[in-house]
Design a protein around this motif. Structure first.
Motif, PDB file in Angstrom:
ATOM      1  N   LYS A 291       0.854  -1.181   0.000  1.00 22.16           N
ATOM      2  CA  LYS A 291       0.000   0.000   0.000  1.00 22.16           C
ATOM      3  C   LYS A 291       0.890   1.230   0.000  1.00 22.16           C
ATOM      4  N   LEU A 292       0.760   2.025  -1.043  1.00 20.66           N
ATOM      5  CA  LEU A 292       1.491   3.274  -1.140  1.00 20.66           C
ATOM      6  C   LEU A 292       0.620   4.419  -0.628  1.00 20.66           C
ATOM      7  N   SER A 293       1.258   5.384   0.011  1.00 19.19           N
ATOM      8  CA  SER A 293       0.548   6.577   0.453  1.00 19.19           C
ATOM      9  C   SER A 293       1.277   7.819  -0.028  1.00 19.19           C
ATOM     10  N   CYS A 294       0.508   8.864  -0.223  1.00 18.20           N
ATOM     11  CA  CYS A 294       1.059  10.148  -0.655  1.00 18.20           C
ATOM     12  C   CYS A 294       0.455  11.230   0.223  1.00 18.20           C
ATOM     13  N   ALA A 295       1.323  12.006   0.842  1.00 14.21           N
ATOM     14  CA  ALA A 295       0.887  13.136   1.654  1.00 14.21           C
ATOM     15  C   ALA A 295       1.206  14.421   0.918  1.00 14.21           C
ATOM     16  N   ALA A 296       0.190  15.229   0.705  1.00 11.11           N
ATOM     17  CA  ALA A 296       0.361  16.468  -0.061  1.00 11.11           C
ATOM     18  C   ALA A 296       0.207  17.685   0.828  1.00 11.11           C
ATOM     19  N   SER A 297       0.960  18.691   0.526  1.00  8.79           N
ATOM     20  CA  SER A 297       0.814  19.977   1.186  1.00  8.79           C
ATOM     21  C   SER A 297       1.037  21.075   0.170  1.00  8.79           C
ATOM     22  N   GLY A 298       0.472  22.243   0.440  1.00  8.56           N
ATOM     23  CA  GLY A 298       0.668  23.370  -0.456  1.00  8.56           C
ATOM     24  C   GLY A 298      -0.370  23.470  -1.561  1.00  8.56           C
ATOM     25  N   PHE A 299      -1.241  22.495  -1.687  1.00  4.63           N
ATOM     26  CA  PHE A 299      -2.359  22.613  -2.611  1.00  4.63           C
ATOM     27  C   PHE A 299      -3.486  21.718  -2.111  1.00  4.63           C
ATOM     28  N   THR A 300      -4.666  21.994  -2.611  1.00  4.13           N
ATOM     29  CA  THR A 300      -5.861  21.288  -2.146  1.00  4.13           C
ATOM     30  C   THR A 300      -6.256  20.229  -3.156  1.00  4.13           C
ATOM     31  N   PHE A 301      -6.373  19.004  -2.688  1.00  3.27           N
ATOM     32  CA  PHE A 301      -6.732  17.902  -3.572  1.00  3.27           C
ATOM     33  C   PHE A 301      -8.003  18.190  -4.355  1.00  3.27           C
ATOM     34  N   ASP A 302      -8.943  18.903  -3.748  1.00  2.42           N
ATOM     35  CA  ASP A 302     -10.230  19.133  -4.399  1.00  2.42           C
ATOM     36  C   ASP A 302     -10.087  19.921  -5.688  1.00  2.42           C
ATOM     37  N   ASP A 303      -9.007  20.665  -5.828  1.00  2.00           N
ATOM     38  CA  ASP A 303      -8.834  21.516  -7.000  1.00  2.00           C
ATOM     39  C   ASP A 303      -7.992  20.876  -8.088  1.00  2.00           C
ATOM     40  N   TYR A 304      -7.511  19.673  -7.846  1.00  5.37           N
ATOM     41  CA  TYR A 304      -6.600  19.037  -8.784  1.00  5.37           C
ATOM     42  C   TYR A 304      -7.003  17.590  -9.050  1.00  5.37           C
ATOM     43  N   ALA A 305      -6.695  17.130 -10.222  1.00  2.00           N
ATOM     44  CA  ALA A 305      -6.687  15.693 -10.457  1.00  2.00           C
ATOM     45  C   ALA A 305      -5.477  15.131  -9.726  1.00  2.00           C
ATOM     46  N   ILE A 306      -5.656  14.001  -9.063  1.00  6.44           N
ATOM     47  CA  ILE A 306      -4.565  13.408  -8.294  1.00  6.44           C
ATOM     48  C   ILE A 306      -4.439  11.941  -8.678  1.00  6.44           C
TER      49      ILE A 306
ATOM     50  N   ASN B 208      -8.152   9.062   5.127  1.00  8.56           N
ATOM     51  CA  ASN B 208      -9.031   9.680   6.121  1.00  8.56           C
ATOM     52  C   ASN B 208      -8.668  11.146   6.332  1.00  8.56           C
ATOM     53  N   THR B 209      -7.382  11.442   6.261  1.00  8.31           N
ATOM     54  CA  THR B 209      -6.931  12.831   6.292  1.00  8.31           C
ATOM     55  C   THR B 209      -7.073  13.410   4.901  1.00  8.31           C
ATOM     56  N   ARG B 210      -7.496  14.638   4.833  1.00  8.14           N
ATOM     57  CA  ARG B 210      -7.953  15.209   3.560  1.00  8.14           C
ATOM     58  C   ARG B 210      -6.934  15.138   2.431  1.00  8.14           C
ATOM     59  N   ASN B 211      -5.689  15.401   2.699  1.00  5.84           N
ATOM     60  CA  ASN B 211      -4.704  15.442   1.611  1.00  5.84           C
ATOM     61  C   ASN B 211      -3.801  14.206   1.597  1.00  5.84           C
ATOM     62  N   ILE B 212      -4.409  13.043   1.796  1.00  7.34           N
ATOM     63  CA  ILE B 212      -3.707  11.776   1.681  1.00  7.34           C
ATOM     64  C   ILE B 212      -4.309  10.973   0.537  1.00  7.34           C
ATOM     65  N   LEU B 213      -3.447  10.406  -0.263  1.00  9.96           N
ATOM     66  CA  LEU B 213      -3.884   9.580  -1.384  1.00  9.96           C
ATOM     67  C   LEU B 213      -3.211   8.218  -1.248  1.00  9.96           C
ATOM     68  N   ASN B 214      -4.010   7.156  -1.318  1.00  8.32           N
ATOM     69  CA  ASN B 214      -3.489   5.800  -1.161  1.00  8.32           C
ATOM     70  C   ASN B 214      -3.624   5.004  -2.444  1.00  8.32           C
ATOM     71  N   LEU B 215      -2.690   4.097  -2.645  1.00  9.30           N
ATOM     72  CA  LEU B 215      -2.764   3.155  -3.754  1.00  9.30           C
ATOM     73  C   LEU B 215      -2.533   1.759  -3.189  1.00  9.30           C
ATOM     74  N   GLN B 216      -3.600   0.992  -3.116  1.00  9.83           N
ATOM     75  CA  GLN B 216      -3.501  -0.390  -2.665  1.00  9.83           C
ATOM     76  C   GLN B 216      -3.188  -1.254  -3.872  1.00  9.83           C
ATOM     77  N   MET B 217      -2.087  -1.992  -3.781  1.00  7.71           N
ATOM     78  CA  MET B 217      -1.633  -2.808  -4.898  1.00  7.71           C
ATOM     79  C   MET B 217      -1.641  -4.265  -4.480  1.00  7.71           C
ATOM     80  N   ASN B 218      -2.478  -5.043  -5.128  1.00  9.06           N
ATOM     81  CA  ASN B 218      -2.587  -6.470  -4.842  1.00  9.06           C
ATOM     82  C   ASN B 218      -2.152  -7.290  -6.043  1.00  9.06           C
TER      83      ASN B 218
END
Length: 122
Positions: A19-34, A74-84
């Motif tokens: 499981k990969l995680s990405c923590a973003a800061s400095g921009f809002t996920f809602d305004d961008y494709a992620i 669960n935290t707003r600017n976290i993006l996960n990639l579950q790889m099975n």
């Protein structure tokens, strides 16, 4: 300042999961494709998955469809990639990204992180 920090990579046997995680800061996920792209040694960037800004649809490359799942944390600017069901051909450096366009699927991005290595042994 925009920052994207990936974590969760590692070495796994074929058939395993990560499981990969990405923590973003400095921009809002809602305004961008992620999403995530990957790059293996000697190969070009490859789109893996993306969440669209326009309709919140999630897109996957054919090569990972049914095996990978993209989700917001669960935290707003976290993006996960579950790889099975990982395969040796999934071996690459995985990068998360943000782009002001809506999943154009052209491997061009506004922002991306430093990447995390995923190695799948056979």
């Amino acid at each position: 300042e925009v920052q994207l920090v990936e974590s969760g990579g590692g070495l796994v046997q074929a058939g395993g999961s990560l499981k990969l995680s990405c923590a973003a800061s400095g921009f809002t996920f809602d305004d961008y494709a992620i999403g995530w792209f990957r790059q293996a040694p000697g190969k070009e960037r490859e789109e893996v998955s993306c969440i669209s800004t326009s309709d919140s649809s999630t897109y996957y490359a054919d090569s990972v469809k049914g095996r990978f799942t993209l989700s917001r944390g669960n935290t707003r600017n976290i993006l996960n990639l579950q790889m099975n069901s990982l395969k040796p051909e999934d071996t690459a450096v995985y990068y998360c990204y943000g782009d002001s366009r809506s999943c154009p699927w052209d491997t061009i991005y506004d922002y991306w992180g430093q990447g995390t290595q995923v190695t799948v042994s056979s």
